[in-house]
Design a protein around this motif. Structure first.
Motif, PDB file in Angstrom:
ATOM      1  N   THR A  94      -2.183  60.203   0.915  1.00 13.43           N
ATOM      2  CA  THR A  94      -1.247  60.668   1.696  1.00 13.43           C
ATOM      3  C   THR A  94       0.274  60.269   1.311  1.00 13.43           C
ATOM      4  OG1 THR A  94      -1.219  58.985   3.122  1.00 13.43           O
ATOM      5  CG2 THR A  94      -2.675  60.950   3.517  1.00 13.43           C
ATOM      6  N   ALA A  95       1.482  60.828   1.614  1.00 16.82           N
ATOM      7  CA  ALA A  95       2.661  60.437   1.498  1.00 16.82           C
ATOM      8  C   ALA A  95       2.725  58.904   1.970  1.00 16.82           C
ATOM      9  CB  ALA A  95       3.690  61.340   2.079  1.00 16.82           C
ATOM     10  N   ALA A 131       4.216  62.390   6.832  1.00 21.62           N
ATOM     11  CA  ALA A 131       3.803  61.149   6.005  1.00 21.62           C
ATOM     12  C   ALA A 131       2.253  61.312   6.037  1.00 21.62           C
ATOM     13  CB  ALA A 131       3.983  60.017   7.116  1.00 21.62           C
ATOM     14  N   THR A 132       1.511  62.088   6.977  1.00 22.45           N
ATOM     15  CA  THR A 132       0.154  62.070   6.938  1.00 22.45           C
ATOM     16  C   THR A 132      -0.338  63.164   6.088  1.00 22.45           C
ATOM     17  OG1 THR A 132       0.187  63.639   8.751  1.00 22.45           O
ATOM     18  CG2 THR A 132      -0.050  61.202   9.205  1.00 22.45           C
ATOM     19  N   LYS A 133       0.592  63.935   5.269  1.00 20.45           N
ATOM     20  CA  LYS A 133       0.076  65.118   4.628  1.00 20.45           C
ATOM     21  C   LYS A 133      -0.339  64.539   3.064  1.00 20.45           C
ATOM     22  CE  LYS A 133       0.928  69.780   4.320  1.00 20.45           C
ATOM     23  NZ  LYS A 133       1.930  70.954   4.127  1.00 20.45           N
ATOM     24  N   SER A 136      -0.751  65.923  -2.934  1.00 17.17           N
ATOM     25  CA  SER A 136      -1.128  67.378  -3.447  1.00 17.17           C
ATOM     26  C   SER A 136      -0.911  68.427  -2.834  1.00 17.17           C
ATOM     27  CB  SER A 136      -2.784  67.215  -3.891  1.00 17.17           C
ATOM     28  OG  SER A 136      -3.386  66.930  -2.855  1.00 17.17           O
ATOM     29  N   LYS A 137      -0.610  68.473  -1.468  1.00 12.10           N
ATOM     30  CA  LYS A 137      -0.372  69.398  -0.751  1.00 12.10           C
ATOM     31  C   LYS A 137       1.133  69.731  -0.349  1.00 12.10           C
ATOM     32  CE  LYS A 137      -4.725  70.330   0.791  1.00 12.10           C
ATOM     33  NZ  LYS A 137      -5.849  69.638   1.924  1.00 12.10           N
ATOM     34  N   LEU A 138       1.915  68.590  -0.775  1.00 11.01           N
ATOM     35  CA  LEU A 138       3.331  68.893  -1.000  1.00 11.01           C
ATOM     36  C   LEU A 138       3.917  69.740  -1.736  1.00 11.01           C
ATOM     37  CD1 LEU A 138       4.230  65.399   0.358  1.00 11.01           C
ATOM     38  CD2 LEU A 138       4.029  67.070   1.829  1.00 11.01           C
ATOM     39  N   SER A 139       5.090  70.332  -1.382  1.00 17.45           N
ATOM     40  CA  SER A 139       6.128  71.030  -2.656  1.00 17.45           C
ATOM     41  C   SER A 139       6.690  70.092  -3.641  1.00 17.45           C
ATOM     42  CB  SER A 139       6.915  71.772  -1.920  1.00 17.45           C
ATOM     43  OG  SER A 139       8.056  70.810  -1.488  1.00 17.45           O
TER      44      SER A 139
END
Ligand SMILES: Nc1ncnc2c1ncn2[C@@H]1O[C@H](COP(=O)(O)OP(=O)(O)OP(=O)(O)O)[C@@H](O)[C@H]1O
Ligand SMILES: [Mg+2]
Ligand SMILES: [Zn+2]
Lengths: 290, 274
Positions: A94-95, A131-133, A136-139
């Motif tokens: 996660t971030a 923060a909890t994302k 790999s799923k962020l832009s």
């Protein structure tokens, strides 16, 4: 004592001379590094970030020698923040986890203080809510900001940012400029970019690098001044001796360098014009004439 | 947040007292979680100490990722918390564990199949290599995504590799020791294979500092296989781990350590030897 002192620094890769006897010093404030692809910007920043060693020349960071003892090197690294040009992310982190991992590598051993610091830098780059994302799923732009967040951990005294604005949307770029100019009051920020607007908006000082050598080193205003009287607007296609020219949105031609075409009106040069003129023949690598 | 809508005082009081139904409650909660202003207005309604502890606790629980089981176990045994965070993040370690477990399991399977048969040579071939392969895997990829950051961090790449090495050994050695105990033949054999295992590790590290972990692990594995295969040509099966040979391994280990020390003091590369 300057935060960064480079004297006759040379670095070659095989036969490529990436840096050729570069002399530069940086202290507090934001310095922008401009230069075409392959100019040696990343090489220079990696040397300052203690990621690679120079072949020859003297490198002083915070008055210390990174090639000296291990203790000396560690002392330097404690005061250093580094955003590499390219950075992979382990997909399942996660971030928060990513920045926390780097925080441990930067010796934030107390769990409570570390978590607060990680949150602080994530808020600073506007990612508090994500923060909890998983990274790999962020832009792309959000990912870039996660990478930036780790560089800001612990308010470093030397901040090395290799193309920090790449992939950021205009709002984020504006936010980043605000963050960095605030930091510039306290530490030496060294950033590379291909965006002259970033430099114009943010940097007190600009260094133009090409072919591994320093072509210009001074204030943004001084660089712009070098282009005075060499930029025109005209209605017709310009002659072939212009350095570069392009048709603007208003239908007129923006002409940089060469002899003024008939009917041309002089116009105020921008930082980009001055940069292109500074590069001379190398300019085509930066902006192909439209 | 940019919304101008805020939770009404009455609604907020009902929320704090837990008097709202699930749907309204959830939407109030979502807003309050994001809106500093509304959070502030709940403050007089709730015991402040409880509130502070609650938010920090919740954030901590939500944000900090859970540690994987082996790391949690190690934590119980006294592994420092920061080190646990590093180990939990090392994808390469997971590979090491998988490789180690796979080798150990396939060896156990082999033991069942061959029960009573010629078991010693395959054991001696594989057992000392298990930690070596595990440690090589602990280096992580040459293109480890975080490599650039690891190199420039004060923690140091060498230290990280050593921490990973110890972690791999701690998780892989018990398997092999246990298997050794079930071996037919003299009891000292169960410990004897540790000799080459201990010698091959510094050899691997020393070689890695020249040619990188991948080539190094291949060289070490080939070398050890050659020793074991050589012993198959008429020598007793215990030959590779007999006293004279152990002395040779000891000498090899000492030599590798000297090489490592020499390289770390002379190398101009930043980031030490490994
Ligand atoms: N690891 C490497 N191995 C071999 N050559 C390299 C390596 N890194 C850089 N170079 C060479 O060194 C020169 C300078 O590269 P560098 O990455 O510093 O340029 P740059 O100014 O950062 O370019 P860009 O704007 O594309 O990021 C280039 O000619 C490049 O080919
Ligand atoms: Mg670059
Ligand atoms: Zn609100």
């Amino acid at each position: 004592m300057n935060a960064v002192d480079l004297t006759a620094v040379t670095k070659t890769y095989g036969r490529t001379r990436a840096l050729d006897a570069v002399d530069l010093s940086f202290d507090r404030g934001v310095t922008g590094l401009l230069g075409p692809n392959g100019a040696g910007k990343t090489t220079l920043l990696r040397i300052v970030a203690t990621s690679i060693a120079a072949d020859r020349g003297d490198v002083r960071l915070l008055g210390r020698d990174p090639h000296g003892s291990h203790a000396e090197l560690t002392e330097i690294r404690r005061e250093l923040g580094y955003l590499p040009q390219e950075l992979g992310y382990p997909g399942d982190m996660t971030a928060f986890g990513f920045v926390e991992y780097v925080a441990v590598l930067k010796e934030w051993n107390d769990r409570g203080r570390r978590h607060r610091e990680v949150r602080r830098v994530l808020e600073l780059v506007g990612l508090g809510d994500l923060a909890t994302k998983r990274v790999s799923k962020l832009s792309g732009g959000q990912r870039r900001r996660v990478a930036l967040a780790q560089a800001l951990l612990g308010d470093p005294r030397i901040l090395v940012l290799d193309e920090p604005t790449t992939g950021l949307d205009p709002t984020q770029r504006a936010d980043l400029r605000r963050t960095l100019s605030a930091l510039g009051g306290r530490c030496a920020v060294l950033l590379s970019t291909h965006q002259t607007e970033d430099v114009a908006a943010l940097c007190e000082r600009v260094v133009v690098l090409a072919g591994g050598t320093v072509r210009f080193d001074g204030t943004v205003t001084d660089l712009v001044a070098t282009a005075a009287g060499r930029v025109w607007l005209c209605d017709d296609e310009p002659g072939t001796d212009a350095l570069v020219s392009w048709r603007t949105g208003t239908g007129r031609h923006h002409v940089v360098g060469g002899t003024p075409p008939p009917g041309a009106v002089p116009t105020d040069p921008t930082l980009e014009d001055a940069y292109l003129l500074m590069l001379g023949a190398d300019a085509h690598a930066v902006r192909a004439p439209a | 947040m940019t919304t101008t809508w805020h939770v009404h005082d009455d609604l907020l009081a009902a929320y704090v007292a837990g008097r709202l139904d699930a749907i309204v409650g959830a939407s109030v909660e979502q807003h309050v979680a994001r809106c500093a202003e509304c959070r502030a207005s709940t403050t007089p309604l709730v015991d402040p100490r409880l509130l502070a502890r609650g938010w920090d606790g919740i954030r901590d629980a939500v944000e900090s990722p859970a540690l994987p089981l082996p790391v949690r176990l190690a934590r119980r045994c006294g592994l420092p918390e920061p080190t646990a965070v590093l180990l939990a993040a090392a994808t390469s370690l997971r590979t090491a564990w998988v490789v180690g477990a796979f080798l150990a399991l396939s060896f156990a399977a082999l033991a069942v199949v061959l029960a009573g048969g010629e078991l010693l040579a395959p054991f001696l071939l594989v057992a000392p290599l298990v930690p070596v392969i595990g440690v090589a895997a602990a280096y992580g990829h040459q293109q480890d995504p975080l490599e650039t950051l690891v190199v420039t961090a004060p923690y140091g790449r060498t230290r990280l590799i050593l921490v990973r090495t110890v972690a791999v050994l701690a998780s892989v050695l018990p398997f092999t020791v246990l298997l050794g105990l079930f071996l037919p033949g003299p009891a000292w054999l169960a410990a004897a294979w540790l000799g080459p295992a201990v010698a091959l590790l510094p050899t691997l590290l020393a070689l890695s500092s020249f040619v990188g972990p991948r080539v190094a692990v291949a060289v070490v594995a080939l070398g050890w296989s050659a020793v074991v295969l050589f012993s198959l040509r008429g020598l007793p099966a215990t030959w590779p781990v007999e006293a004279t040979q152990q002395l040779v391994y000891l000498a090899l280990a000492a030599m590798s350590l000297v090489v490592l020390a020499a390289r770390s003091s002379r190398d101009r590369r930043i980031g030490a030897v490994l």
